[in-house]
Design a protein around this motif. Structure first.
Motif, PDB file in Angstrom:
ATOM      1  N   ASP A   1       0.809  -1.212   0.000  1.00  0.00           N
ATOM      2  CA  ASP A   1       0.000   0.000   0.000  1.00  0.00           C
ATOM      3  C   ASP A   1       0.844   1.266   0.000  1.00  0.00           C
TER       4      ASP A   1
ATOM      5  N   LYS B   1      -6.515   2.749  -0.454  1.00  0.00           N
ATOM      6  CA  LYS B   1      -5.441   3.101   0.475  1.00  0.00           C
ATOM      7  C   LYS B   1      -5.000   1.916   1.320  1.00  0.00           C
TER       8      LYS B   1
ATOM      9  N   PHE C   1      -3.342   2.922  -8.037  1.00  0.00           N
ATOM     10  CA  PHE C   1      -2.256   3.216  -7.106  1.00  0.00           C
ATOM     11  C   PHE C   1      -1.388   4.365  -7.624  1.00  0.00           C
TER      12      PHE C   1
ATOM     13  N   SER D   1      -3.246  -4.293   2.336  1.00  0.00           N
ATOM     14  CA  SER D   1      -3.130  -4.675   3.749  1.00  0.00           C
ATOM     15  C   SER D   1      -4.370  -5.413   4.228  1.00  0.00           C
TER      16      SER D   1
ATOM     17  N   PRO E   1      -0.688   2.201   6.657  1.00  0.00           N
ATOM     18  CA  PRO E   1      -1.890   1.503   6.170  1.00  0.00           C
ATOM     19  C   PRO E   1      -2.576   0.644   7.227  1.00  0.00           C
TER      20      PRO E   1
ATOM     21  N   ARG F   1       1.894  -2.290  -5.732  1.00  0.00           N
ATOM     22  CA  ARG F   1       1.552  -3.707  -5.828  1.00  0.00           C
ATOM     23  C   ARG F   1       2.629  -4.486  -6.593  1.00  0.00           C
TER      24      ARG F   1
ATOM     25  N   SER G   1      -5.336  -7.504  -5.733  1.00  0.00           N
ATOM     26  CA  SER G   1      -5.457  -6.045  -5.741  1.00  0.00           C
ATOM     27  C   SER G   1      -5.059  -5.479  -7.095  1.00  0.00           C
TER      28      SER G   1
END
Length: 442
Positions: A83, A365, A218, A369, A231, A87, A142
């Motif tokens: 985060d 955000k 991101f 996590s 995070p 990624r 993600s």
């Protein structure tokens, strides 16, 4: 008001490329995990422990679970960096770590050579596998979700878990010839070859993943200074209910370890099924799942995540006792049919949907996590399911009852937890997690 980043500074979405990279990464992870699980059930009791009886089998299956102890730790660490720095960078790290730890397992001396240092070193390598796995699926899910079009997120993210089927198929095809070797070769150098071959899969995936751009979501958030400084803190402050929900839903992963590790041991110990046949049963279930999981992903894009996930959980629990009983029937055709039913037509539905279902509970955000920590804590159940159920008598005559009741319990917990979640299949990616950021606005 936060200024949005100019579109020219953010790479376009590449959902197909992201899905392919995620597929290959998961294939590496589950190739490595499956050969370890197979070896823990069929090889390690004779190589890394002094007694090849029931106690050695329980200890060997426990080494399978040790990776799941490391995974929550890895989830916190890798989730933080996923985060914070992106990624794609974290996914490159997890790929190399998984490949190195698996290769090293193939190099370990046996108990006869170094005594109790042998299982100790095995556990260390298994912990390294666990640290890697903690970030792999969360990062891949993600990344693929944030590259996917809003109305096809479940389909594209389903390829992350379809990669697990590819890895398991490859692992079984490599491991089956090992079981046919004479004992002196099989328990000597033979079992090591599948672990060494993981290096080839890692290299192929490395070159595919290296060229993949960071997600537009991101990249835009970073350009607009919307990256969380801590995070995990933001996650626990704003999404703790979703973390708990994911933990309980992730219990469903225990169905996979029961199917792929415990059931094959039950078949050989109680049903007197040839070890190679039990692996072919797993291959059959995974081959069919290569086709059914993307279909379940498409279905979830049309009717929602929750009904498909809950169907997968409950149907796999309903069929599991029949699959286990078939191990004692001597009817190979029935065993294959029920293997496909319990895994490809049941569990595969939940398996295909959870990457989008869980990831959509969190804002960008904290998505890495939240997904990593929630799943890895829930996956502890999956990791220790084989050794726990074996200790409760699951590998004894009549043990199918214990295994079936365990599977039913975790499936009900996952289903009830899923019922409490919001349905998100019609929610725009920019608005997931209850937050609409300027960075992700279109």
């Amino acid at each position: 008001m936060t200024e949005t980043v100019p579109a020219g500074k953010v790479h376009a979405k590449t959902p197909k490329k992201a899905a392919a990279a995620s597929f290959m990464g998961s294939a590496v992870e589950y190739y490595d995990f499956f050969i370890f699980g197979s070896a823990a059930a069929l090889i390690f009791p004779y190589v890394f422990f002094p007694d090849s009886g029931t106690q050695a089998s329980i200890m060997s299956l426990a080494t399978f679970g040790f990776a799941y102890v490391a995974r929550p730790v890895g989830a916190v660490v890798l989730g933080h960096f996923g985060d914070r720095v992106g990624r794609q960078k974290v996914l490159m790290f997890t790929l190399v770590l998984m490949g190195a730890s698996t290769f090293l397992i193939g190099c370990l001396p046996s108990f006869d050579v170094i005594g109790w240092w042998a299982p100790a070193l095995l556990v260390v390598c298994r912990l390294m596998q666990g640290l890697s796995a903690a970030g792999e699926q969360a990062g891949a899910s993600s990344l693929t979700l944030e590259h996917a079009p809003d109305n096809r997120r479940s389909f594209f993210t389903s390829w992350t878990l379809t990669g697990t089927q590819g890895g398991q198929i490859l692992a079984a095809l490599v491991f089956i010839p090992v079981l046919a070797l004479p004992d002196d070769i099989k328990y000597g150098i033979g079992w090591r070859i599948p672990f060494w071959l993981s290096a080839v899969v890692v290299l192929v995936t490395y070159f595919i993943r290296r060229s993949l751009h960071e997600t537009p979501t991101f990249a835009a958030a970073k350009a607009n200074n919307e990256i969380s400084r801590l995070p995990v803190g933001d996650l626990l402050a704003h999404h703790w209910r979703d973390v708990l929900r994911v933990i309980c839903c992730a219990f469903i992963a225990a169905v996979s370890t029961v199917y792929g590790t415990l059931a094959i041991k039950y078949g050989t110990e109680v049903g007197d099924v040839d070890a190679s046949i039990t692996l072919w049963l797993v291959v059959a279930g995974n081959v069919v799942a290569l086709g059914t999981q993307p279909l379940f992903g498409m279905l979830a894009d049309r009717i929602g995540r929750k009904p498909v996930f809950i169907y997968g959980a409950l149907s796999s629990a309903a069929v599991m006792p029949f699959y286990l009983l078939s191990m004692e029937s001597g009817n190979t055709l029935l065993q294959f049919a029920l293997s496909v039913a319990v895994f490809s037509c049941g569990y595969a539905a939940a398996n295909a949907v959870w990457p989008s279902f869980y990831a959509e509970m969190f804002s960008a955000k904290v998505r890495f996590s939240g997904l990593a920590i929630g799943t890895q804590l829930g996956f502890l159940m999956a990791g220790f399911a084989p050794s726990i159920v074996a200790a409760l008598g699951g590998l004894e005559p009549g043990g199918w009852v214990v295994i079936s009741l365990f599977t039913a319990a975790i499936s009900i917990i996952a289903s009830v937890s899923a019922l409490t979640a919001k349905e998100t299949y019609r929610t725009a990616t920019a608005e997931l997690g209850g937050v609409r950021s300027a960075a992700t606005a279109h």
